[in-house]
Structures are given as structure tokens and as C-alpha cells.
Write an enzyme that holds these catalytic residues in place. Structure first.
Site, mmCIF file in Angstrom:
data_model
loop_
_atom_site.group_PDB
_atom_site.id
_atom_site.type_symbol
_atom_site.label_atom_id
_atom_site.label_comp_id
_atom_site.label_asym_id
_atom_site.label_seq_id
_atom_site.Cartn_x
_atom_site.Cartn_y
_atom_site.Cartn_z
ATOM 1 N N ARG A 32 0.855 -1.158 -0.004
ATOM 2 C CA ARG A 32 0.000 0.063 -0.138
ATOM 3 C C ARG A 32 0.859 1.085 -0.067
ATOM 4 O O ARG A 32 1.740 1.360 0.823
ATOM 5 C CB ARG A 32 -0.746 -0.064 1.288
ATOM 6 N N ASP A 91 0.865 -2.390 11.996
ATOM 7 C CA ASP A 91 1.253 -3.049 10.921
ATOM 8 C C ASP A 91 1.438 -4.230 11.018
ATOM 9 O O ASP A 91 2.384 -4.845 11.223
ATOM 10 C CB ASP A 91 2.492 -2.202 10.044
ATOM 11 N N THR A 97 -0.683 7.799 -1.090
ATOM 12 C CA THR A 97 -2.221 7.423 -1.744
ATOM 13 C C THR A 97 -3.096 6.395 -1.229
ATOM 14 O O THR A 97 -4.050 6.485 -1.450
ATOM 15 C CB THR A 97 -1.875 7.235 -3.135
ATOM 16 N N ASP A 125 4.784 -5.840 9.217
ATOM 17 C CA ASP A 125 6.256 -5.320 10.206
ATOM 18 C C ASP A 125 5.946 -6.303 11.642
ATOM 19 O O ASP A 125 6.940 -6.704 11.948
ATOM 20 C CB ASP A 125 5.897 -4.055 10.599
HETATM 21 O O1 LIG Z 1 -7.168 -2.281 3.064
HETATM 22 P P1 LIG Z 1 -5.944 -1.411 2.608
HETATM 23 O O2 LIG Z 1 -5.920 0.035 3.017
HETATM 24 O O3 LIG Z 1 -5.601 -1.580 1.018
HETATM 25 O O4 LIG Z 1 -4.887 -1.882 3.628
HETATM 26 C C1 LIG Z 1 -4.640 -3.311 3.989
HETATM 27 C C2 LIG Z 1 -3.169 -3.612 3.300
HETATM 28 O O5 LIG Z 1 -2.197 -3.222 4.061
HETATM 29 C C3 LIG Z 1 -1.177 -4.019 4.623
HETATM 30 O O6 LIG Z 1 -0.322 -4.719 3.668
HETATM 31 P P2 LIG Z 1 0.960 -3.760 3.361
HETATM 32 O O7 LIG Z 1 0.654 -2.568 2.451
HETATM 33 O O8 LIG Z 1 1.317 -3.044 4.721
HETATM 34 O O9 LIG Z 1 1.992 -4.842 2.881
HETATM 35 P P3 LIG Z 1 2.688 -5.812 3.644
HETATM 36 O O10 LIG Z 1 1.801 -6.904 3.834
HETATM 37 O O11 LIG Z 1 3.966 -6.235 2.829
HETATM 38 O O12 LIG Z 1 3.097 -5.314 4.995
HETATM 39 C C4 LIG Z 1 -2.270 -5.302 4.798
HETATM 40 O O13 LIG Z 1 -1.724 -6.522 4.875
HETATM 41 C C5 LIG Z 1 -3.144 -5.278 3.678
HETATM 42 O O14 LIG Z 1 -2.656 -5.954 2.396
HETATM 43 O O1 LIG Z 2 -4.202 -1.020 10.185
HETATM 44 C C1 LIG Z 2 -3.536 -1.345 9.254
HETATM 45 C C2 LIG Z 2 -4.145 -0.890 8.079
HETATM 46 C C3 LIG Z 2 -3.347 -1.513 6.945
HETATM 47 N N1 LIG Z 2 -2.014 -2.313 7.080
HETATM 48 C C4 LIG Z 2 -1.831 -2.803 8.271
HETATM 49 O O2 LIG Z 2 -0.924 -3.656 8.339
HETATM 50 N N2 LIG Z 2 -2.379 -2.408 9.381
HETATM 51 MG MG LIG Z 3 2.591 -3.770 6.045
#
Ligand SMILES: O=P(O)(O)OC[C@H]1O[C@H](OP(=O)(O)OP(=O)(O)O)[C@H](O)[C@@H]1O
Ligand SMILES: O=c1cc[nH]c(=O)[nH]1
Ligand SMILES: [Mg+2]
Length: 210
Positions: A105, A201, A109, A204
Site C-alpha cells: 500500500r 502494521d 495515496t 511489520d
Molecule cells: O485495505 P488497505 O487500505 O489496502 O490496507 C490493507 C493492506 O495493508 C497491509 O499490507 P501492506 O501494504 O502493509 O503490505 P505488507 O503486507 O507487505 O506489509 C495489509 O496486509 C493489507 O494488504
Molecule cells: O491498520 C492497518 C492498516 C493497513 N495495514 C496494516 O497492516 N494495518
Molecule cells: Mg504492512
């Protein structure tokens, strides 16, 4: 309330979710708890699987007993955080095929950026369960579901740990045909698009990258 939404409020699952949320939970416990919750969610995610009767013989008598039939399953993990749930689900579904969609994400944006896509060749014939712990804006889940529909998948569901009302609304608008399962619906998103109270997160915390 979205008729497609199931909130799995089993006390054992909710207990574990509380410790997943807590900032005091260590990386190893976080990982283990997410895996355990995901295993429990398999029961709800597969509730509608069709069965057929086969003839078997027990040590006592012959009988007809049910086995899973119909479309074969495929789990699709939205990277990275979906992989935290994948292990727990695959333990109960050892024959399921697995696909991966790499999405991150964009923090400015809040739009998803695709960096990887690999699914089984016959995915359009399968019943697909998409997994990601977090449904925040819903942009990532909507993009993943659209991408799978482009591949010809018609049988889809989405399983997450936490959902924000904003994400649920986005998903219901873009994919009203897709059942959604979550362990909790939280209050709202903060100014950075994080779920409140949430768990932080997920990626993370699973992988210890922050
Ligand atoms: O509903 P949204 O607003 O799209 O957010 C949710 C997304 O954000 C996180 O991923 P992230 O982008 O942090 O990637 P990661 O799993 O690599 O940490 C989570 O695991 C989802 O995929
Ligand atoms: O709260 C949140 C939102 C998006 N992605 C995450 O990992 N946590
Ligand atoms: Mg993430």
C-alpha cells in the site's frame, strides 16, 4: 449490516485476538497467534463446501459417509501479511493449492501497488479463499479480487482478522458477490489509513521489520 459479512466471535478466537492486538506481544507470539486464529477461521471459511457420500466399511459395519466434493480449493495470500495466516490454514487444508499476490500500500495515496502475481494455472476452476489479516481502506482486497476475476475466477471469498467499516463498505460496493469473514470489525481508520484500535502494521509485526 452487509449480508455477506460473517464476524467469527468465538471466545477462544477473541481471546487470542486480544493478544495479537496488544503492543506488548512479541514477534514470535504474534506469529503463532495469527497462525492459530487462521486455523480456526478455516472452519467458517469452508462451511459451505459441498460433500458427497461414499461407501466405507468401519470395523463394525458398512455405511455411507460424507467427503468433500465439488470444486477444489485454492488459498490466495496477499503478500506479505497474508502469509502469516497461510500456514495456519494450510495445516487444515493440506491439499489446497496456493497463489500469491504481492501488493503493498503506497503510504501517501493508500493505493495498492502490485509487484508479484502467481496463481495455479487452473485457478478459474477452483474455489478461491483470499487471505490478508487487514482490511483497512479495502483498496488492496478489492484490487486482489478484481485481479482474480480477470483470471476467470468466479468462486471467491475473503478472510481477514480485522476489518474497518470503510474497507467493508468498499468491498461490498466493488465485490457484492464475495462473502467476507473477519474476527472483528473495528471502529474507524486514522489519518494514515491504519485501523483503530487495530493491531498496527500486520506485516511489520509478523516479520519484525520495524
Ligand atoms: O485495505 P488497505 O487500505 O489496502 O490496507 C490493507 C493492506 O495493508 C497491509 O499490507 P501492506 O501494504 O502493509 O503490505 P505488507 O503486507 O507487505 O506489509 C495489509 O496486509 C493489507 O494488504
Ligand atoms: O491498520 C492497518 C492498516 C493497513 N495495514 C496494516 O497492516 N494495518
Ligand atoms: Mg504492512
Amino acid at each position: 449490516m452487509n449480508p455477506n459479512l460473517t464476524v467469527i466471535d468465538h471466545p477462544l478466537l477473541q481471546h487470542k485476538l486480544t493478544y495479537v492486538r496488544s503492543a506488548d506481544t512479541t514477534t514470535d507470539n504474534f506469529r503463532r497467534l495469527v497462525r492459530e486464529i487462521a486455523s480456526m477461521m478455516v472452519y467458517e471459511a469452508t462451511r459451505e463446501l459441498s460433500t458427497e457420500l461414499i461407501e466405507i466399511t468401519t470395523p463394525v459395519a458398512s455405511c455411507r459417509a460424507p467427503v468433500i466434493s465439488g470444486k477444489k480449493l485454492c488459498l490466495v495470500s496477499i503478500l506479505r501479511a497474508g502469509n502469516g495466516m497461510l500456514d495456519g490454514m494450510i495445516e487444515l487444508l493440506p491439499g489446497a493449492r496456493v497463489g500469491h499476490i504481492g501488493l503493498y500500500r503506497d503510504p501517501a495515496t493508500l493505493q495498492p501497488v502490485e509487484y508479484y502475481f502467481k496463481v495455479p494455472e487452473d485457478i478459474e476452476e477452483r474455489q478461491v479463499i483470499v487471505i490478508d489479516p487487514m482490511l483497512a481502506t479495502g483498496n488492496s482486497a478489492c484490487a486482489a479480487l478484481s485481479r482474480l476475476k480477470e483470471e476467470g475466477v468466479s468462486s471467491l471469498s475473503f478472510v481477514c482478522l480485522l476489518a474497518a467499516p470503510e474497507g467493508l463498505a468498499a468491498l461490498a460496493a466493488a465485490h457484492p458477490d464475495v462473502p467476507v469473514m473477519t474476527a472483528a470489525v473495528d471502529s474507524h481508520l486514522n489519518e494514515h489509513g491504519y485501523i483503530v484500535p487495530g493491531l498496527g502494521d500486520a506485516g511489520d509485526r509478523l516479520f519484525g521489520t520495524k
